[in-house]
Design an enzyme around this catalytic site. Structure first.
Site, PDB file in Angstrom:
ATOM      1  N   ASP A   1       0.856  -1.186   0.000  1.00 52.81           N
ATOM      2  CA  ASP A   1       0.000   0.000   0.000  1.00 52.81           C
ATOM      3  C   ASP A   1       0.895   1.239   0.000  1.00 52.81           C
ATOM      4  OD1 ASP A   1      -1.657   2.127   0.669  1.00 52.81           O
ATOM      5  OD2 ASP A   1      -2.668   1.046   2.292  1.00 52.81           O
ATOM      6  N   ILE A   2       0.786   2.043  -1.038  1.00 53.05           N
ATOM      7  CA  ILE A   2       1.686   3.200  -1.192  1.00 53.05           C
ATOM      8  C   ILE A   2       1.510   4.214  -0.063  1.00 53.05           C
ATOM      9  CG2 ILE A   2       0.205   4.694  -2.632  1.00 53.05           C
ATOM     10  CD1 ILE A   2       2.698   5.049  -4.489  1.00 53.05           C
TER      11      ILE A   2
ATOM     12  N   ASN B   1      -7.087  12.620 -10.740  1.00 55.08           N
ATOM     13  CA  ASN B   1      -7.823  13.027 -11.937  1.00 55.08           C
ATOM     14  C   ASN B   1      -7.650  14.538 -12.105  1.00 55.08           C
ATOM     15  OD1 ASN B   1      -9.971  14.432 -10.462  1.00 55.08           O
ATOM     16  ND2 ASN B   1     -10.550  12.379  -9.789  1.00 55.08           N
TER      17      ASN B   1
ATOM     18  N   GLY C   1      -9.869   4.472  -5.980  1.00 57.72           N
ATOM     19  CA  GLY C   1      -8.568   3.823  -6.122  1.00 57.72           C
ATOM     20  C   GLY C   1      -7.506   4.421  -5.213  1.00 57.72           C
ATOM     21  N   VAL C   2      -6.319   4.550  -5.760  1.00 57.47           N
ATOM     22  CA  VAL C   2      -5.189   5.020  -4.955  1.00 57.47           C
ATOM     23  C   VAL C   2      -5.409   6.473  -4.517  1.00 57.47           C
ATOM     24  CG1 VAL C   2      -3.691   5.752  -6.889  1.00 57.47           C
ATOM     25  CG2 VAL C   2      -2.684   4.897  -4.778  1.00 57.47           C
ATOM     26  N   ASP C   3      -6.085   7.250  -5.349  1.00 63.02           N
ATOM     27  CA  ASP C   3      -6.387   8.653  -5.026  1.00 63.02           C
ATOM     28  C   ASP C   3      -7.221   8.737  -3.738  1.00 63.02           C
ATOM     29  OD1 ASP C   3      -6.579  11.390  -5.412  1.00 63.02           O
ATOM     30  OD2 ASP C   3      -8.017  11.282  -7.048  1.00 63.02           O
TER      31      ASP C   3
ATOM     32  N   SER D   1      -2.802   4.841 -14.193  1.00 65.14           N
ATOM     33  CA  SER D   1      -3.788   4.505 -15.243  1.00 65.14           C
ATOM     34  C   SER D   1      -4.172   3.020 -15.295  1.00 65.14           C
ATOM     35  CB  SER D   1      -3.328   4.945 -16.643  1.00 65.14           C
ATOM     36  OG  SER D   1      -3.382   6.350 -16.781  1.00 65.14           O
TER      37      SER D   1
ATOM     38  N   GLY E   1      -5.779   1.184 -13.120  1.00 66.76           N
ATOM     39  CA  GLY E   1      -6.978   0.811 -12.385  1.00 66.76           C
ATOM     40  C   GLY E   1      -8.205   1.264 -13.149  1.00 66.76           C
TER      41      GLY E   1
ATOM     42  N   TYR F   1      -8.740   3.757 -14.901  1.00 63.96           N
ATOM     43  CA  TYR F   1      -8.484   4.321 -16.230  1.00 63.96           C
ATOM     44  C   TYR F   1      -8.192   3.271 -17.305  1.00 63.96           C
ATOM     45  CZ  TYR F   1      -8.743   9.219 -14.689  1.00 63.96           C
ATOM     46  OH  TYR F   1      -9.175  10.438 -14.225  1.00 63.96           O
TER      47      TYR F   1
HETATM   48  P1  ADP Z   1      -6.190   5.231 -12.408  1.00 65.36           P
HETATM   49  O1  ADP Z   1      -7.473   6.045 -12.345  1.00 65.36           O
HETATM   50  O2  ADP Z   1      -4.985   6.073 -12.811  1.00 65.36           O
HETATM   51  O3  ADP Z   1      -6.335   3.974 -13.182  1.00 65.36           O
HETATM   52  P2  ADP Z   1      -6.420   3.763  -9.859  1.00 65.36           P
HETATM   53  O4  ADP Z   1      -6.250   4.336  -8.508  1.00 65.36           O
HETATM   54  O5  ADP Z   1      -7.760   3.253 -10.240  1.00 65.36           O
HETATM   55  O6  ADP Z   1      -5.888   4.899 -10.870  1.00 65.36           O
HETATM   56  O7  ADP Z   1      -5.384   2.609 -10.062  1.00 65.36           O
HETATM   57  C1  ADP Z   1      -4.013   2.801 -10.264  1.00 65.36           C
HETATM   58  C2  ADP Z   1      -3.248   1.631  -9.654  1.00 65.36           C
HETATM   59  O8  ADP Z   1      -3.113   1.859  -8.262  1.00 65.36           O
HETATM   60  C3  ADP Z   1      -3.947   0.282  -9.816  1.00 65.36           C
HETATM   61  O9  ADP Z   1      -2.966  -0.681 -10.195  1.00 65.36           O
HETATM   62  C4  ADP Z   1      -4.465  -0.007  -8.403  1.00 65.36           C
HETATM   63  O10 ADP Z   1      -4.499  -1.396  -8.124  1.00 65.36           O
HETATM   64  C5  ADP Z   1      -3.394   0.657  -7.570  1.00 65.36           C
HETATM   65  N1  ADP Z   1      -3.755   1.004  -6.185  1.00 65.36           N
HETATM   66  C6  ADP Z   1      -4.977   1.214  -5.634  1.00 65.36           C
HETATM   67  N2  ADP Z   1      -4.857   1.508  -4.321  1.00 65.36           N
HETATM   68  C7  ADP Z   1      -3.521   1.491  -4.040  1.00 65.36           C
HETATM   69  C8  ADP Z   1      -2.746   1.691  -2.857  1.00 65.36           C
HETATM   70  N3  ADP Z   1      -3.313   1.998  -1.690  1.00 65.36           N
HETATM   71  N4  ADP Z   1      -1.395   1.567  -2.949  1.00 65.36           N
HETATM   72  C9  ADP Z   1      -0.800   1.284  -4.125  1.00 65.36           C
HETATM   73  N5  ADP Z   1      -1.463   1.082  -5.279  1.00 65.36           N
HETATM   74  C10 ADP Z   1      -2.815   1.179  -5.230  1.00 65.36           C
END
Ligand code: ADP
Length: 172
Positions: free
Chosen positions: A14-15, A28, A36-38, A121, A123, A125
């Site tokens: 987890d980042i 975005n 997602g990660v955002d 991108s 996830g 996207y």
């Molecule tokens: P995007 O809209 O750019 O596709 P997402 O957040 O949907 O962004 O996904 C981008 C990547 O981040 C995906 O591979 C997803 O599995 C990953 N991700 C989601 N949550 C976390 C997290 N807490 N730590 C690291 N990576 C994550």
């Protein structure tokens, strides 16, 4: 100094938990939070992050903006906006490489030593993973070659599948 390849590492996890100079957010264009990660980064950084982002006026696809990390262990967040996958004919590869380059350039200008990228991108996207990971690795290698201050770049994989893909491509 380690070779660029030794300075590029894969981290499965987890980042938001990383205690490093800066983590990258796959945001975005509004910079006002999302899924997602955002969403995970906004939850972990606290409401101060959204308040700060409101002052930035958004960010175009392929560019990046820097904020403090607020309640995150990371000192800074580099928010970048990846392209939405539309089949590959809409400049997606160039825009995705631009995201990595913009973050690496911000890291260089601020003298950051450690940086972690999520799979931008890949996830919501919908970017095909192998194509995206190939761009991630190539642009991070370039950035590490030109910037000796950057000690480590982590490619953060949030699943075993993504970690396996990065490991395979890094060996090639
Ligand atoms: P995007 O809209 O750019 O596709 P997402 O957040 O949907 O962004 O996904 C981008 C990547 O981040 C995906 O591979 C997803 O599995 C990953 N991700 C989601 N949550 C976390 C997290 N807490 N730590 C690291 N990576 C994550």
């Amino acid at each position: 100094m380690e070779t660029p390849d030794k300075r590029l590492r894969i981290h499965r996890g987890d980042i938001t938990r990383l205690d490093i100079d800066a983590i990258v957010n796959a945001a975005n264009e509004t910079l006002l939070g999302g899924g997602g990660v955002d969403g995970a980064i906004h939850r972990a950084a606290g409401p101060e992050l959204l308040a700060y982002c409101r002052t930035l006026g958004g960010c175009p696809t392929g560019e990046a903006r820097m904020t403090p990390g607020f309640h995150l262990p990371a000192r800074y967040i580099l928010h970048t906006v990846g392209p939405i996958w539309q089949g590959g004919g809409h400049d997606e590869a160039h825009l995705l490489a631009g995201c990595y380059r913009a973050c690496l350039a911000l890291a260089e200008s601020r003298g950051l030593r450690h940086l972690a990228f999520p799979a931008i991108s890949c996830g919501i996207y919908g970017y095909p993973w192998e194509a995206a990971a190939t761009i991630a690795i190539a642009t991070c290698r370039e950035g590490l070659e030109r910037n000796p201050t950057l000690e480590h770049v982590l490619l953060v994989a949030f699943s075993d599948e993504m970690a396996d893909l990065y490991h395979r491509l890094l060996k090639e």
